[in-house]
Design a protein around this motif. Sequence first.
Motif, short mmCIF file in Angstrom:
data_model
loop_
_atom_site.label_atom_id
_atom_site.label_comp_id
_atom_site.label_asym_id
_atom_site.label_seq_id
_atom_site.Cartn_x
_atom_site.Cartn_y
_atom_site.Cartn_z
N LYS A 152 7.67 5.14 -6.01
CA LYS A 152 8.99 4.70 -6.47
C LYS A 152 8.95 3.21 -6.87
CE LYS A 152 11.54 6.05 -2.95
NZ LYS A 152 12.77 6.40 -2.17
N PHE A 153 7.97 2.88 -7.68
CA PHE A 153 7.80 1.51 -8.15
C PHE A 153 8.72 1.24 -9.33
CE2 PHE A 153 4.86 4.32 -10.33
CZ PHE A 153 5.00 3.97 -11.68
N GLU A 154 8.93 -0.03 -9.62
CA GLU A 154 9.73 -0.44 -10.78
C GLU A 154 8.86 -1.25 -11.72
OE1 GLU A 154 14.01 -2.58 -11.92
OE2 GLU A 154 13.39 -2.36 -9.81
N GLY A 155 8.56 -0.67 -12.86
CA GLY A 155 7.69 -1.32 -13.83
C GLY A 155 6.71 -0.32 -14.42
N LEU A 156 5.54 -0.83 -14.82
CA LEU A 156 4.55 -0.03 -15.53
C LEU A 156 3.35 0.29 -14.64
CD1 LEU A 156 3.40 1.14 -18.24
CD2 LEU A 156 2.43 -1.15 -18.64
N ALA B 221 0.25 6.66 -18.69
CA ALA B 221 1.20 5.60 -18.37
C ALA B 221 2.48 6.21 -17.81
CB ALA B 221 1.52 4.77 -19.60
N MET B 222 3.06 5.53 -16.85
CA MET B 222 4.37 5.90 -16.31
C MET B 222 5.18 4.63 -16.13
SD MET B 222 5.31 7.69 -12.63
CE MET B 222 6.98 7.57 -11.96
N VAL B 223 6.43 4.67 -16.55
CA VAL B 223 7.35 3.56 -16.32
C VAL B 223 8.32 3.98 -15.23
CG1 VAL B 223 9.11 2.05 -17.32
CG2 VAL B 223 7.12 2.70 -18.68
N GLY B 224 8.24 3.29 -14.09
CA GLY B 224 9.08 3.63 -12.95
C GLY B 224 10.38 2.85 -12.93
N ASP B 225 11.43 3.49 -12.42
CA ASP B 225 12.76 2.86 -12.33
C ASP B 225 13.10 2.43 -10.91
OD1 ASP B 225 13.11 5.29 -11.10
OD2 ASP B 225 14.61 6.04 -12.51
N GLY B 226 12.16 2.53 -9.97
CA GLY B 226 12.41 2.15 -8.60
C GLY B 226 12.98 3.27 -7.76
N LYS B 227 13.25 4.43 -8.39
CA LYS B 227 13.85 5.56 -7.67
C LYS B 227 13.02 6.84 -7.82
CE LYS B 227 18.46 3.72 -8.69
NZ LYS B 227 19.77 3.99 -9.37
N THR B 228 12.23 6.93 -8.89
CA THR B 228 11.54 8.17 -9.21
C THR B 228 10.16 8.22 -8.56
OG1 THR B 228 12.68 8.25 -11.33
CG2 THR B 228 10.73 9.64 -11.10
N TYR B 229 9.82 9.36 -7.99
CA TYR B 229 8.51 9.56 -7.37
C TYR B 229 7.47 9.88 -8.44
CZ TYR B 229 10.49 9.82 -2.65
OH TYR B 229 11.11 9.53 -1.46
N TYR B 230 6.24 9.47 -8.19
CA TYR B 230 5.10 9.93 -8.98
C TYR B 230 4.76 11.35 -8.53
CZ TYR B 230 0.19 10.48 -10.34
OH TYR B 230 -1.00 10.96 -10.84
N ASP B 231 4.67 12.26 -9.49
CA ASP B 231 4.42 13.67 -9.17
C ASP B 231 2.92 13.90 -9.01
OD1 ASP B 231 4.47 16.35 -8.83
OD2 ASP B 231 5.22 16.85 -10.84
N PRO C 202 0.83 -1.21 0.00
CA PRO C 202 0.00 0.00 0.00
C PRO C 202 0.86 1.25 0.00
CG PRO C 202 -0.74 -1.57 1.66
CD PRO C 202 0.59 -2.06 1.17
N GLY C 203 0.31 2.32 -0.59
CA GLY C 203 1.05 3.56 -0.65
C GLY C 203 0.22 4.71 -1.18
N PRO C 204 0.84 5.84 -1.48
CA PRO C 204 0.14 7.07 -1.82
C PRO C 204 -0.23 7.23 -3.30
CG PRO C 204 2.47 7.53 -1.64
CD PRO C 204 2.30 6.08 -1.30
N VAL C 205 0.18 6.30 -4.16
CA VAL C 205 -0.10 6.43 -5.59
C VAL C 205 -1.29 5.55 -5.94
CG1 VAL C 205 0.85 6.29 -7.92
CG2 VAL C 205 2.35 6.82 -5.99
N PHE C 206 -2.46 6.15 -5.92
CA PHE C 206 -3.70 5.42 -6.17
C PHE C 206 -3.78 4.15 -5.32
CE2 PHE C 206 -2.88 7.96 -9.92
CZ PHE C 206 -4.10 8.58 -10.14
N GLY C 207 -3.32 4.27 -4.10
CA GLY C 207 -3.41 3.16 -3.15
C GLY C 207 -2.24 2.22 -3.15
#
Length: 308
Positions: free
Chosen positions: A117-121, A142-152, A108-113
């Motif tokens: 900083k996820f890794e994937g799509l 769509a956003m592709v995360g690298d495991g380090k970048t925050y969703y703005d 669970p987390g703040p990005v739509f639940g």
Amino acid sequence: MRFFSSLLALGLAACAWAADEDDFKSINPYLDSDMQSRWYDFGGDAIIRTDSYIRLTADRPSQMGWIWSRVPLTATNWQIESEFKVHGKNNLFGDGFAMWLTKERAQPGPVFGSVDKFEGLGIFFDTYKNNRPGVVFPYVMAMVGDGKTYYDKDTDGKTNELAGCSARGLRGASIPSMFRITYFQDKSLKLELQYKNEGEWVLCFEVSDPPTLPQAAYLGFSAETGELSDNHDIISISVSSLYGPPAGSTNNAGNNAGSRNHKMSSSRSKKSGTWTWFFMKIILLGLVAGGGYIGYTAWRANKRSHRF
């Protein structure tokens, strides 16, 4: 004959295994007779209404719910299709839901639940506008995360958006709302939506040179509400491995993939079909071998009877 029977049993068992593998491709998210789910875990405020839908959040403030596959998707090329419904009783609503295909799962987390900083799509069906001037909501991106970048979140993901589109009318649509996302490694990532007319697929975006996704990623759905709320329902999920451009995958209206599926319809993949045909050939060879053995045995018996 014992050899022939064993061969036939082996072939039938193998075909049953192939069919079961294909059943996994449809990834049924509902509960079985033991009130358990074979392929999925649920959490947060998510609830299951028999075999009708999974409600990630109800139309109440401060809710968060999720559903994640227990087994990762490892196909190089794939297609995911889902029917969903976003609806509620209020004129003001939020926040939306997301589809995930990531290395991590059930966090669970703040990005739509789900976790940041996820890794994937991540595919975000955003129904509440924070700060994106000139953009019509609901907005799908769509956003592709690298495991380090925050969703703005403050700019509704604009900073890290791979591609997206406005989808006015998606929330509370009078027809079955569906999305279909198709991925060919290093070639294309395409998202199509159905929400205007049944059987009519609208191209949301197509990326000709998509980033590489994790080789093994878990499929998930999550949603959240804040002060504003909505019902976020997942009605069906279908996953297929692809070996070539899928039939009817273009954005024109009225193809057979766009017709409404039965709840939890099975999605037959070419991979499983290949395995089934392979084992059917084993069965046919077994039949030929068994017939030849029986004929030879009968000929030997007949030859002996003439000698005596």
